[in-house]
Design an enzyme around this catalytic site. Structure first.
Site, PDB file in Angstrom:
ATOM      1  N   SER A 176      38.715  73.391  -0.484  1.00 43.00           N
ATOM      2  CA  SER A 176      38.658  72.009  -1.154  1.00 43.00           C
ATOM      3  C   SER A 176      39.047  72.539  -2.368  1.00 43.00           C
ATOM      4  CB  SER A 176      37.531  71.416  -1.787  1.00 43.00           C
ATOM      5  OG  SER A 176      37.472  70.766  -2.731  1.00 43.00           O
ATOM      6  N   TYR A 183      28.314  70.060  -4.039  1.00 46.47           N
ATOM      7  CA  TYR A 183      29.510  70.368  -3.321  1.00 46.47           C
ATOM      8  C   TYR A 183      30.427  71.703  -3.122  1.00 46.47           C
ATOM      9  CZ  TYR A 183      34.049  68.653  -1.287  1.00 46.47           C
ATOM     10  OH  TYR A 183      35.425  68.646  -0.879  1.00 46.47           O
TER      11      TYR A 183
HETATM   12  N1  NAD Z   1      39.279  62.801  -0.275  1.00 50.60           N
HETATM   13  C1  NAD Z   1      39.404  64.538  -0.852  1.00 50.60           C
HETATM   14  O1  NAD Z   1      39.428  64.242  -2.226  1.00 50.60           O
HETATM   15  C2  NAD Z   1      39.598  65.655  -0.966  1.00 50.60           C
HETATM   16  C3  NAD Z   1      39.427  66.912  -1.380  1.00 50.60           C
HETATM   17  C4  NAD Z   1      39.833  68.298  -1.183  1.00 50.60           C
HETATM   18  C5  NAD Z   1      38.724  68.173   0.145  1.00 50.60           C
HETATM   19  N2  NAD Z   1      38.422  67.371   1.120  1.00 50.60           N
HETATM   20  C6  NAD Z   1      37.779  68.009   2.266  1.00 50.60           C
HETATM   21  O2  NAD Z   1      38.796  67.477   3.255  1.00 50.60           O
HETATM   22  C7  NAD Z   1      37.869  67.177   4.826  1.00 50.60           C
HETATM   23  C8  NAD Z   1      38.950  65.859   5.004  1.00 50.60           C
HETATM   24  O3  NAD Z   1      37.938  64.894   4.286  1.00 50.60           O
HETATM   25  P1  NAD Z   1      38.627  63.268   4.333  1.00 50.60           P
HETATM   26  O4  NAD Z   1      39.748  63.171   3.075  1.00 50.60           O
HETATM   27  O5  NAD Z   1      40.229  63.480   5.457  1.00 50.60           O
HETATM   28  O6  NAD Z   1      37.420  61.729   4.131  1.00 50.60           O
HETATM   29  P2  NAD Z   1      37.164  61.546   4.908  1.00 50.60           P
HETATM   30  O7  NAD Z   1      36.160  60.737   4.423  1.00 50.60           O
HETATM   31  O8  NAD Z   1      37.966  59.869   5.019  1.00 50.60           O
HETATM   32  O9  NAD Z   1      36.906  62.012   6.710  1.00 50.60           O
HETATM   33  C9  NAD Z   1      35.936  63.165   6.928  1.00 50.60           C
HETATM   34  C10 NAD Z   1      36.201  62.392   8.170  1.00 50.60           C
HETATM   35  O10 NAD Z   1      34.779  62.959   8.584  1.00 50.60           O
HETATM   36  C11 NAD Z   1      33.623  62.831   9.224  1.00 50.60           C
HETATM   37  N3  NAD Z   1      32.435  63.813   9.170  1.00 50.60           N
HETATM   38  C12 NAD Z   1      31.919  63.805   8.024  1.00 50.60           C
HETATM   39  N4  NAD Z   1      30.383  64.353   8.662  1.00 50.60           N
HETATM   40  C13 NAD Z   1      30.396  64.849   9.706  1.00 50.60           C
HETATM   41  C14 NAD Z   1      29.633  65.127  10.851  1.00 50.60           C
HETATM   42  N5  NAD Z   1      28.659  65.933   9.807  1.00 50.60           N
HETATM   43  N6  NAD Z   1      30.096  65.153  11.936  1.00 50.60           N
HETATM   44  C15 NAD Z   1      31.151  65.125  12.335  1.00 50.60           C
HETATM   45  N7  NAD Z   1      31.836  64.065  11.496  1.00 50.60           N
HETATM   46  C16 NAD Z   1      32.134  63.756  10.498  1.00 50.60           C
HETATM   47  C17 NAD Z   1      33.901  61.047   8.381  1.00 50.60           C
HETATM   48  O11 NAD Z   1      32.971  60.253   9.582  1.00 50.60           O
HETATM   49  C18 NAD Z   1      35.507  61.267   8.431  1.00 50.60           C
HETATM   50  O12 NAD Z   1      36.198  60.579   9.598  1.00 50.60           O
HETATM   51  C19 NAD Z   1      36.406  66.870   4.639  1.00 50.60           C
HETATM   52  O13 NAD Z   1      36.080  68.571   4.196  1.00 50.60           O
HETATM   53  C20 NAD Z   1      36.645  67.280   2.448  1.00 50.60           C
HETATM   54  O14 NAD Z   1      35.712  67.271   2.365  1.00 50.60           O
HETATM   55  C21 NAD Z   1      38.855  66.508   1.008  1.00 50.60           C
END
Ligand code: NAD
Length: 274
Positions: free
Chosen positions: A161, A174
């Site tokens: 991130s 986080y």
């Molecule tokens: N959305 C943002 O603003 C953002 C910004 C920077 C980084 N991220 C990172 O990007 C990645 C994807 O996030 P996203 O934005 O698609 O959010 P999201 O919540 O839509 O997707 C995350 C997915 O991971 C799954 N998940 C969570 N914990 C889990 C576990 N213990 N085992 C298996 N699956 C699990 C959830 O069910 C979900 O489907 C994450 O690592 C998040 O930290 C997100």
């Protein structure tokens, strides 16, 4: 003199595991990798977490992603795997290799977020963040390396991130996990550099997914995240999952000369750093 013109490599015959693949960025990565030719293994549907302020993916989400991959004419194996549980992760890798005969690409994308000043972070919230975002990535990488090693080919991409590149008030816990996976990925990249396996990191800024916008179309419910979104040098509030997918595609398609790198999709945020 002839020149060699680079073009996108096909992923035909490759098998890609995407953790957290049911929705959001994971879904986007899954569909794009299938369009590029890969068969896809989705891991998602973790057990409950009590400190999140938004819902995790549902079985319908997982099935919808699976359908999108199948529509590209590629095989899709959708598994219930909680990356916090090493036994589930190890079993999922065994099942993948049994069913597909190989495992070429792993996108360690599963993650969760909670925010708040460090002094208010509960032990439970800390554990849920660390168990998924840091230990879950460790379980995933440890399990996928052996089959890649046998093939002497592998592409690993870890989702960190922009919170893994800087301090952000209200994101101490986080961000600790997201800085942590960068250290893990860079070190593993060095361990594997002579074996045809690359390990790289993508760092998205705020992305429009259910993590930050649980109800499509409604305002982002988290004031701390809203404040960060307003600070972007490129004046748009957030990026789309596909913006991150383009970086993932590059890192899995390139011929094996990029490893230990951190690719920011950050709307210019790091231009402010010294
Ligand atoms: N959305 C943002 O603003 C953002 C910004 C920077 C980084 N991220 C990172 O990007 C990645 C994807 O996030 P996203 O934005 O698609 O959010 P999201 O919540 O839509 O997707 C995350 C997915 O991971 C799954 N998940 C969570 N914990 C889990 C576990 N213990 N085992 C298996 N699956 C699990 C959830 O069910 C979900 O489907 C994450 O690592 C998040 O930290 C997100």
């Amino acid at each position: 003199m002839g020149i060699s013109v680079p073009s996108l490599a096909s992923l035909d015959g490759r098998v890609a595991v995407i953790t957290g693949g049911a929705r959001g960025q994971g879904r986007s990565h899954a569909v794009a990798l299938s369009v590029a030719g890969a068969d896809i293994v989705l891991w998602d549907l973790p057990g409950p977490m009590s400190t999140l302020t938004y819902p995790l993916a549902t079985r319908d989400d997982l099935e919808a992603t699976s359908k999108l991959v199948s529509e590209q004419g590629r095989r899709c194996l959708a598994l219930s795997v909680d990356v916090r549980d090493a036994d589930q992760v190890d079993a999922a890798v065994c099942q993948t290799v049994e069913e597909f005969g190989r495992l070429d690409i792993a996108v360690a994308n599963a993650g969760v977020v909670t925010t708040g000043p460090l002094v208010d972070v509960s032990d439970e919230a800390w554990e849920e963040l660390v168990d998924t975002n840091l230990t879950g990535v460790f379980h995933t990488l440890r399990a996928v390396v052996p089959p890649m090693r046998e093939q002497r080919w592998g592409r690993i991409v870890v989702t960190s991130s922009m919170g893994g590149r800087m301090g952000i008030p209200g994101q101490s816990a986080y961000n600790a996990t997201k800085w942590g996976v960068i250290g893990m990925a860079k070190s593993l990249a060095l361990e594997l550099a002579k074996e045809g396996i690359t390990v790289n990191v993508v760092c998205p800024t705020t992305a429009q997914t259910p993590m930050v916008q649980p109800v499509p179309g409604e305002d982002v419910p988290n004031e701390l995240i809203r404040r960060y979104m307003r600070s972007n040098p490129i004046p748009q509030p957030w990026i789309q999952p596909e913006d991150v997918t383009r970086a993932v595609l590059y890192l899995v398609e390139e011929p094996g000369v990029v490893t230990g790198e951190v690719m920011e999709i950050g709307l210019g945020a790091s231009a402010r750093m010294p």
